[in-house]
Enzyme design. Sequence first.
Site, PDB file in Angstrom:
ATOM      1  N   GLY A 242      29.785 -22.086   2.950  1.00 24.02           N
ATOM      2  CA  GLY A 242      29.208 -23.366   3.347  1.00 24.02           C
ATOM      3  C   GLY A 242      27.900 -23.553   2.596  1.00 24.02           C
TER       4      GLY A 242
ATOM      5  CB  CYS B 289       5.858 -35.452  20.428  1.00 22.33           C
ATOM      6  SG  CYS B 289       5.059 -36.969  19.962  1.00 22.33           S
TER       7      CYS B 289
HETATM    8  C1  LIG Z   1      29.303 -21.051   9.588  1.00 23.22           C
HETATM    9  C2  LIG Z   1      30.569 -20.453   9.158  1.00 23.22           C
HETATM   10  C3  LIG Z   1      30.867 -20.356   7.810  1.00 23.22           C
HETATM   11  C4  LIG Z   1      29.904 -20.776   6.718  1.00 23.22           C
HETATM   12  O1  LIG Z   1      28.737 -20.032   6.730  1.00 23.22           O
HETATM   13  P1  LIG Z   1      27.693 -20.185   5.521  1.00 23.22           P
HETATM   14  O2  LIG Z   1      26.602 -19.256   5.896  1.00 23.22           O
HETATM   15  O3  LIG Z   1      27.256 -21.602   5.503  1.00 23.22           O
HETATM   16  O4  LIG Z   1      28.419 -19.799   4.280  1.00 23.22           O
HETATM   17  C5  LIG Z   1      32.093 -19.858   7.455  1.00 23.22           C
HETATM   18  N1  LIG Z   1      32.993 -19.457   8.392  1.00 23.22           N
HETATM   19  C6  LIG Z   1      32.734 -19.544   9.705  1.00 23.22           C
HETATM   20  C7  LIG Z   1      33.747 -19.110  10.677  1.00 23.22           C
HETATM   21  C8  LIG Z   1      31.518 -20.031  10.135  1.00 23.22           C
HETATM   22  O5  LIG Z   1      31.260 -20.097  11.443  1.00 23.22           O
END
Ligand SMILES: *Cc1c(COP(=O)(O)O)cnc(C)c1O
Length: 439
Positions: free
Chosen positions: A292, A361
């Site tokens: 991600g 705030c």
């Molecule tokens: C959040 C998540 C990801 C992505 O994590 P990153 O740190 O953004 O790469 C991938 N798989 C699962 C199951 C997640 O919960």
Amino acid sequence: MYLHGTSKVNDKNHLEIGGVDTVELANKYGTPLYVYDVALIRERARSFRDTFKRLNIDAQVAYASKAFSTVAMIQLVEEEGLSLDVVSGGELFTALQAGFPPERIHFHGNNKSYEELDMAIKNKIGCIVVDNYFEISLLEQVCMENNETIPVLLRVTPGIEAHTHDYILTGQEDSKFGFGLENGQADKAVEQVLSSNYLTLLGIHSHIGSQIFETTGFLMAAGKMFAKLKEWKENFGFIPAVLNLGGGFGIRYTEEDTPIAVDKYVEAIIGEVRKHADKLSIDIPEIWIEPGRSIVGDAGTTIYSIGSRKEVPNIRQYLAIDGGMTDNIRPALYQAKYEAVLANRVLDPVEETVSVAGKCCESGDMLIWDLPLPKANSNDMLAVFCTGAYGYSMANNYNRIPRPAVVFVENGEEQLVVQRESYEDLVRLDIPLKTKVID
Ligand SMILES: *Cc1c(COP(=O)(O)O)cnc(C)c1O
């Protein structure tokens, strides 16, 4: 100063991204403004995919859309041939609106509702990552009612937690996610799914953490998962088609962060999976990963206008910007650190150290502590780097502050992909008291 992707300083001493002057963007669309370097997103996506291709390994690289989910972003992910993770009906809806191929969508989450599962089944998505026993029965019910079957992965907790630099082996597997590998839960879940008329077991999934800078944790998780797969082969004759090792690949926010290259993670993971598969005398399963942050994190930059200044004599200069925890909650939530420059005077000499305050705030609404900057005032703009992941996606309307616009830039062209919220948007869902009439 560290510039990511296509970012550079142009001859006006302005920050330029994707060949577009960010000061001009800010003047045109207002601030705060999220600016995304599309070429850098493409480069990150390709480096994951290309490594699997080069090593001739069947794989799916699923972008974890919770990092940044909008219609245009999902379309970009589609263009780059990635798959997609969603964790809610809203993220699934966004993906479907974007025209993303449902068969490449994977649905995660520890509490998917009946409605969400029904939506997933009706839209024939590719895979559901089943998290708990409640979900197994709920999903079977939904499949039965729709007269459908669905491929599933079982989310397991391998008892490894990554804290960026070190790994904790948790005997307790104390997590809200997934089936414990060590305590027999995963074995029971496998039996249930294997005997289901509606669920097809593709394999298993683990996700050990986020912002990870080493390969160790992924290799440890793979080892633990294969130890189980060996038992399941012997006991149930089960051979996985898919092994999903999750996301969490780290990126460089500040000079304290030392990420390794994408291909290094992928090569290490493939090597380990191959070794275990050989030992087990099975074909190497399809490897799925779920980046991600490492797809979008460093591609995003937020441009703010600077407003007020407060000096606490002999202690600190506070410089306030026109956003804060409403567009980037990570500093308040995780003490996350960022680097920043003046977008309109990038190379001017540093003259002071300031602490950048948000406008909400909350005393905790501080974006950056102790940032070296030229002497800045309300004619200046601040560019905060690496805000592409978990920035817009966690944005909120605290203090009834409208959420910023999002602009994509690439090859000297810009495209507005999310409009700035208006005050009207903020009250759109409000319903006045019956006794009052507003006209
Ligand atoms: C959040 C998540 C990801 C992505 O994590 P990153 O740190 O953004 O790469 C991938 N798989 C699962 C199951 C997640 O919960």
